[in-house]
Design a protein around this motif. Structure first.
Motif, PDB file in Angstrom:
ATOM      1  N   GLY A   1     -25.767 -65.098  39.697  1.00  0.00           N
ATOM      2  CA  GLY A   1     -27.183 -65.439  39.661  1.00  0.00           C
ATOM      3  C   GLY A   1     -27.858 -65.298  38.320  1.00  0.00           C
ATOM      4  N   ILE A   2     -27.087 -65.282  37.243  1.00  0.00           N
ATOM      5  CA  ILE A   2     -27.660 -65.206  35.894  1.00  0.00           C
ATOM      6  C   ILE A   2     -27.393 -66.539  35.190  1.00  0.00           C
ATOM      7  N   THR A   3     -28.444 -67.167  34.717  1.00  0.00           N
ATOM      8  CA  THR A   3     -28.306 -68.450  34.029  1.00  0.00           C
ATOM      9  C   THR A   3     -27.925 -68.223  32.573  1.00  0.00           C
ATOM     10  N   PRO A   4     -26.737 -68.669  32.162  1.00  0.00           N
ATOM     11  CA  PRO A   4     -26.303 -68.430  30.780  1.00  0.00           C
ATOM     12  C   PRO A   4     -26.927 -69.422  29.802  1.00  0.00           C
ATOM     13  N   LYS A   5     -26.984 -69.004  28.557  1.00  0.00           N
ATOM     14  CA  LYS A   5     -27.429 -69.871  27.474  1.00  0.00           C
ATOM     15  C   LYS A   5     -26.285 -70.005  26.463  1.00  0.00           C
ATOM     16  N   GLU A   6     -26.255 -71.147  25.801  1.00  0.00           N
ATOM     17  CA  GLU A   6     -25.188 -71.426  24.845  1.00  0.00           C
ATOM     18  C   GLU A   6     -25.797 -71.909  23.533  1.00  0.00           C
ATOM     19  N   GLU A   7     -25.278 -71.398  22.428  1.00  0.00           N
ATOM     20  CA  GLU A   7     -25.768 -71.791  21.105  1.00  0.00           C
ATOM     21  C   GLU A   7     -24.578 -72.151  20.222  1.00  0.00           C
ATOM     22  N   GLU A   8     -24.560 -73.367  19.702  1.00  0.00           N
ATOM     23  CA  GLU A   8     -23.464 -73.828  18.864  1.00  0.00           C
ATOM     24  C   GLU A   8     -23.760 -73.591  17.390  1.00  0.00           C
ATOM     25  N   PHE A   9     -22.698 -73.436  16.614  1.00  0.00           N
ATOM     26  CA  PHE A   9     -22.828 -73.314  15.167  1.00  0.00           C
ATOM     27  C   PHE A   9     -21.539 -73.799  14.520  1.00  0.00           C
ATOM     28  N   ALA A  10     -21.639 -74.198  13.265  1.00  0.00           N
ATOM     29  CA  ALA A  10     -20.474 -74.679  12.523  1.00  0.00           C
ATOM     30  C   ALA A  10     -19.725 -73.502  11.918  1.00  0.00           C
ATOM     31  N   VAL A  11     -18.409 -73.593  11.918  1.00  0.00           N
ATOM     32  CA  VAL A  11     -17.592 -72.536  11.335  1.00  0.00           C
ATOM     33  C   VAL A  11     -16.430 -73.176  10.585  1.00  0.00           C
ATOM     34  N   SER A  12     -16.053 -72.564   9.479  1.00  0.00           N
ATOM     35  CA  SER A  12     -14.863 -72.972   8.723  1.00  0.00           C
ATOM     36  C   SER A  12     -13.817 -71.895   8.936  1.00  0.00           C
ATOM     37  N   PRO A  13     -12.958 -72.048   9.928  1.00  0.00           N
ATOM     38  CA  PRO A  13     -12.067 -70.958  10.347  1.00  0.00           C
ATOM     39  C   PRO A  13     -11.178 -70.391   9.248  1.00  0.00           C
ATOM     40  N   ARG A  14     -10.767 -71.238   8.284  1.00  0.00           N
ATOM     41  CA  ARG A  14      -9.801 -70.756   7.300  1.00  0.00           C
ATOM     42  C   ARG A  14     -10.440 -70.431   5.952  1.00  0.00           C
ATOM     43  N   SER A  15     -11.767 -70.401   5.893  1.00  0.00           N
ATOM     44  CA  SER A  15     -12.406 -70.117   4.603  1.00  0.00           C
ATOM     45  C   SER A  15     -12.467 -68.627   4.300  1.00  0.00           C
ATOM     46  N   GLY A  16     -12.327 -67.809   5.333  1.00  0.00           N
ATOM     47  CA  GLY A  16     -12.407 -66.365   5.138  1.00  0.00           C
ATOM     48  C   GLY A  16     -11.082 -65.691   5.403  1.00  0.00           C
ATOM     49  N   ILE A  17     -11.122 -64.607   6.168  1.00  0.00           N
ATOM     50  CA  ILE A  17      -9.916 -63.814   6.390  1.00  0.00           C
ATOM     51  C   ILE A  17      -8.834 -64.607   7.119  1.00  0.00           C
TER      52      ILE A  17
ATOM     53  N   THR B   1     -13.617 -72.415  23.467  1.00  0.00           N
ATOM     54  CA  THR B   1     -14.640 -73.062  24.287  1.00  0.00           C
ATOM     55  C   THR B   1     -14.368 -72.851  25.766  1.00  0.00           C
ATOM     56  N   LYS B   2     -13.103 -72.963  26.186  1.00  0.00           N
ATOM     57  CA  LYS B   2     -12.755 -72.763  27.588  1.00  0.00           C
ATOM     58  C   LYS B   2     -13.116 -71.360  28.060  1.00  0.00           C
ATOM     59  N   PHE B   3     -12.910 -70.371  27.199  1.00  0.00           N
ATOM     60  CA  PHE B   3     -13.237 -68.997  27.595  1.00  0.00           C
ATOM     61  C   PHE B   3     -14.746 -68.815  27.729  1.00  0.00           C
ATOM     62  N   HIS B   4     -15.509 -69.440  26.832  1.00  0.00           N
ATOM     63  CA  HIS B   4     -16.967 -69.407  26.979  1.00  0.00           C
ATOM     64  C   HIS B   4     -17.381 -70.025  28.308  1.00  0.00           C
ATOM     65  N   ARG B   5     -16.829 -71.177  28.625  1.00  0.00           N
ATOM     66  CA  ARG B   5     -17.171 -71.853  29.879  1.00  0.00           C
ATOM     67  C   ARG B   5     -16.793 -70.978  31.080  1.00  0.00           C
ATOM     68  N   TYR B   6     -15.631 -70.336  30.984  1.00  0.00           N
ATOM     69  CA  TYR B   6     -15.163 -69.443  32.050  1.00  0.00           C
ATOM     70  C   TYR B   6     -16.161 -68.311  32.273  1.00  0.00           C
ATOM     71  N   MET B   7     -16.603 -67.687  31.191  1.00  0.00           N
ATOM     72  CA  MET B   7     -17.533 -66.566  31.329  1.00  0.00           C
ATOM     73  C   MET B   7     -18.929 -67.031  31.738  1.00  0.00           C
TER      74      MET B   7
END
Length: 452
Positions: A48-64, A34-40
């Motif tokens: 002068g570019i207005t960023p947009k943010e979209e959240e989604f749920a993730v299960s970090p350990r369910s896959g690889i 999240t901090k890196f997203h905020r940084y970028m």
């Protein structure tokens, strides 16, 4: 690196350094990500570019990210097999657990299906992006520059190979040896337990007095196999322990992600900044998007979400995706044209554009014809390609397992700013070719049909 682009290369390297040393590890759905997203996003606002943010749920350990769970499953199955030899009906439970583990491993870890996500703890991840439109606001196609913000759990066996950094062949053998041995042990013990369950089922149905089946049970090969099963589980338990050790669960030891993939994030941003500051060089009729993708390391979840979220709007219509993933190893500039595990072939037009650009810039590579397949895992070009977007992945990364890949040793001091600068030049060259392609096709370049 072209001298006129040095400023952008230096700024890109500064972003990489901040990501690795000031923010640090950025596991999927973590505060670091999240901090890196905020940084970028702040970087985009600064130009002068207005960023947009979209959240989604993730299960970090369910896959690889949960490959260590496969090791635990194999370890438990190994121990259970010793008990099943004395209590044969236990084979049915062990076999069921083995089938479940194999099914999860193949479809969730290897093929990145989301079917098991609901059974694992969830976090909130996000994508963020900024859009640069032509000064007149009119565009006919879109170029999406993407990189992923998150980093991987530390791969212990790769990190342990650091002591062989001056003898990379030994490091590769040591790493692949432990991982390969663990994989063989996992599949052997799971398949052996399924086999023993089948034998037990036939025994209950036909009975040991059935002549043909009795002959099978008395066959020397089978009897030796049963005898060996009294000690083989001890070996497979050891091998599966190597798999358990594979991904360190301690987030503090996670990859710092300088190469993978702060370089991709930084280059995507610097390119959009370049065109913001040089509007006269903006491709005609083109809109450019700087996309920061979350949770790539947990199974391409961010790019999957982006492709799904925007499948019906013009952000993905007549769109080209330059996915940048790890630009640090100066001897390995390459275009990734396929995810083998995902069975997804990327765009051939963009493949040629990258190869031509490499040749024009006289960038050498040890990779054959500047081209590789991604042999394991996947990259964000797969969801984009399946959504009908023309996409390839650009990398400059040693394709072999190395001591810095997916380990906390992935730091900027390991590679040179000039390598990142060469990556910047490459992306600009490919954008020029996309612009020429669009102009030649009346700004309606052919699209691949989205796969259902």
């Amino acid at each position: 690196m072209k001298e006129e682009n040095r400023k952008y290369a230096e700024e890109a390297y500064e972003i990489v350094n901040d990501a690795a040393t000031k923010i640090g590890s950025r596991l999927p759905g973590s505060d670091g990500e999240t901090k890196f997203h905020r940084y970028m996003m702040d970087k985009l606002r600064a130009i002068g570019i207005t960023p947009k943010e979209e959240e989604f749920a993730v299960s970090p350990r369910s896959g690889i990210g949960g490959l260590s769970y496969a090791g635990w499953a194999g370890f438990i199955i190994s121990i259970a097999c010793l008990f099943a030899l004395e209590l044969p009906t236990l084979w049915f439970g062990v076999a069921f657990f083995s089938c479940l583990a194999i099914f999860w491993l193949i479809f969730s870890c290897f093929l990145y299906k989301t079917w098991f996500d609901m059974f694992f703890p969830q976090e909130i991840s996000r994508n963020s992006y900024g859009v640069l439109e032509p000064e007149d606001g009119k565009y006919d196609y879109t170029i999406i520059l993407s990189g992923h913000t998150d980093t991987s759990w530390c791969w212990r066996h790769s990190e342990h190979a650091y002591k062989y950094k001056d003898k990379p062949i030994i490091g590769i053998i040591a790493t692949y040896g432990k991982v390969g041995f663990g994989a063989v042990c996992f599949f052997f013990i799971t398949l052996a337990s399924i086999f023993m369950a089948v034998v037990q089922a036939i025994t209950l149905i036909k009975g040991a007095n059935d002549f043909a089946f009795a002959s099978f049970l008395s066959n020397p090969i089978y009897t030796r196999f049963v005898t060996a099963m009294h000690f083989i589980p001890l070996i497979t338990a050891l091998g599966c322990w190597f798999v358990i050790m594979w991904g360190d669960p301690n987030g503090r030891n996670a990859s710092r992600g300088a190469m993978d993939n702060a370089t991709g994030i930084a280059l995507s941003y610097e390119v959009i900044k370049y065109f913001k500051e040089n509007p006269d060089k903006m491709p005609k009729n083109c809109r450019i998007v700087d996309l920061n993708v979350g949770s790539e390391e947990s199974g391409l979840r961010g790019s999957m979400f982006f492709a799904q979220e925007h499948k019906n709007d013009d952000l993905t219509k007549n769109a080209w995706n330059i996915n940048i993933d790890s630009v640090a190893d100066k001897d390995y500039f390459e275009v990734v044209i396929k995810d083998d595990w995902q069975g997804c072939r990327f765009d051939t037009d963009m493949e040629k554009m990258f190869k031509d650009t490499f040749n024009e810039l006289n960038i050498p590579s040890k990779s054959k014809d500047h081209c590789i397949h991604n042999p394991v895992g996947g990259c964000d070009s797969t969801p984009m390609t399946r959504a009908g977007i023309k996409s390839v992945t650009f990398a400059a990364q040693n394709p072999m397992l190395t001591y810095y890949y997916h380990t906390w040793r992935d730091m900027p001091r390991r590679f040179e700013m000039e390598t990142v600068g060469n990556g910047f030049d490459v992306v600009l060259g490919v954008i020029d070719k996309i612009a020429a392609f669009q102009e030649a096709n009346g700004y309606n370049g052919p699209q691949k049909k989205a796969k259902k």
